[in-house]
Design an enzyme around this catalytic site. Structure first.
Site, mmCIF file in Angstrom:
data_model
loop_
_atom_site.group_PDB
_atom_site.id
_atom_site.type_symbol
_atom_site.label_atom_id
_atom_site.label_comp_id
_atom_site.label_asym_id
_atom_site.label_seq_id
_atom_site.Cartn_x
_atom_site.Cartn_y
_atom_site.Cartn_z
ATOM 1 N N HIS A 13 -0.474 18.773 19.479
ATOM 2 C CA HIS A 13 0.971 18.557 19.507
ATOM 3 C C HIS A 13 1.739 19.831 19.170
ATOM 4 C CE1 HIS A 13 4.696 16.427 17.702
ATOM 5 N NE2 HIS A 13 4.752 16.282 19.023
ATOM 6 N N GLU A 45 0.478 20.227 24.035
ATOM 7 C CA GLU A 45 1.791 19.674 24.350
ATOM 8 C C GLU A 45 2.841 20.645 23.850
ATOM 9 O OE1 GLU A 45 5.477 17.372 23.277
ATOM 10 O OE2 GLU A 45 4.143 18.554 22.008
ATOM 11 N N ASP A 66 7.409 21.597 24.202
ATOM 12 C CA ASP A 66 8.744 21.173 24.620
ATOM 13 C C ASP A 66 9.426 22.314 25.347
ATOM 14 O OD1 ASP A 66 8.866 18.556 23.076
ATOM 15 O OD2 ASP A 66 8.471 19.982 21.464
ATOM 16 N N HIS A 89 11.804 22.461 20.426
ATOM 17 C CA HIS A 89 12.001 21.022 20.357
ATOM 18 C C HIS A 89 13.464 20.651 20.158
ATOM 19 C CE1 HIS A 89 12.248 17.085 18.336
ATOM 20 N NE2 HIS A 89 11.232 16.753 19.111
ATOM 21 N N GLU A 98 6.644 18.723 27.862
ATOM 22 C CA GLU A 98 7.712 17.739 27.693
ATOM 23 C C GLU A 98 9.037 18.410 28.051
ATOM 24 O OE1 GLU A 98 10.193 15.052 24.489
ATOM 25 O OE2 GLU A 98 8.182 15.719 23.919
#
Length: 245
Positions: free
Chosen positions: A12, A39, A41, A54, A114
């Site tokens: 993450h 992952e 952002d 993020h 993301e």
């Protein structure tokens, strides 16, 4: 179901809590723990450069202040995105999607991007991130997985690069959640791990979609998800869970 080329375990924001999130340093730390998928952002600078962060605001994870999407990349590139975490990472810069792509492609790593738009910029962010991802991974055997909570962002990604795989992020299962994912042409549902049970996993599978979970940090939750047969586990605890398990 279509073949699923991605590892089950996903780090993450790069390395969870062990390094400054959404930086190349975090991805390197995750890789050092054996992880092969990360992952992150992605949002846009004021001049349209996809970069990793993020929050909409810069304050928590950089030396800057205000809304990151309102600054050009030339200003964002000067910020310190590591000192907030620890002195070891002082001076770590913000990462562009391009720099992360180069690192992942050079090392055969996988990426879950993301799409995290600055509020009000949902569709454009989806369009631009998808366009950059298609160009950066054009020669790769496995493209990145594009996910978002924002339907407009996924619509933009689908309209611009329909061949890139997409996943719908969910923090609750509202009425029509599966129909929304179908309409967006998603290959996966990525949701709060507590939302998966035998019935919801079966629904997603019947629709031909993969099942991924965030953010899974304790062993009981991991064992439940493995028993359910879910396809992906996104975790901060790269120090606790081996990606070989």
């Amino acid at each position: 179901m279509t073949p699923w080329p991605y590892p089950r375990w996903v780090a993450h924001r790069g390395a969870g809590k062990l390094a400054p999130e959404n930086t190349l340093a975090a991805i390197r730390v995750g890789a050092a723990h054996g992880y092969r998928m990360f992952e992150c952002d992605a949002k846009l600078s004021a001049d349209g450069v996809p970069f990793l962060m993020h929050d909409a605001a810069l304050d928590r994870t950089t030396s800057g202040q205000g809304i990151g999407g309102k600054l050009p990349w030339s200003d964002l590139a000067l910020l310190d995105a590591g000192s907030w975490h620890s002195r070891v990472f002082a001076g770590e810069p913000l990462a562009t999607l391009a720099s992360v792509a180069r690192f992942c492609l050079a090392n055969d790593y996988f990426l879950n991007i993301e799409i995290k738009p600055t509020p009000g910029n949902e569709r454009e962010t989806g369009e631009v991130v998808a366009s950059h991802a298609a160009r950066l991974w054009q020669d790769a055997a496995v493209p990145p997985l594009l996910t978002s909570f924002q339907v407009e962002a996924l619509e933009g990604a689908a309209a611009t690069q329909p061949d890139l795989p997409r996943g719908l992020l969910l923090d609750h299962l509202s009425e029509g959640w599966l129909d929304t994912a179908r309409r967006l042409g998603c290959v996966a549902i990525v949701c709060d791990h507590a939302l998966w049970d035998a019935a919801t996993v079966a629904e997603a599978r019947a629709a031909g979609m993969r099942t991924l979970s965030y953010t899974v940090n304790d062993d009981c939750a991991v064992q439940r998800l493995l028993t359910l047969g879910t396809d992906g586990i996104i975790t901060d605890r790269i120090d606790l869970f081996s990606p070989a398990s």
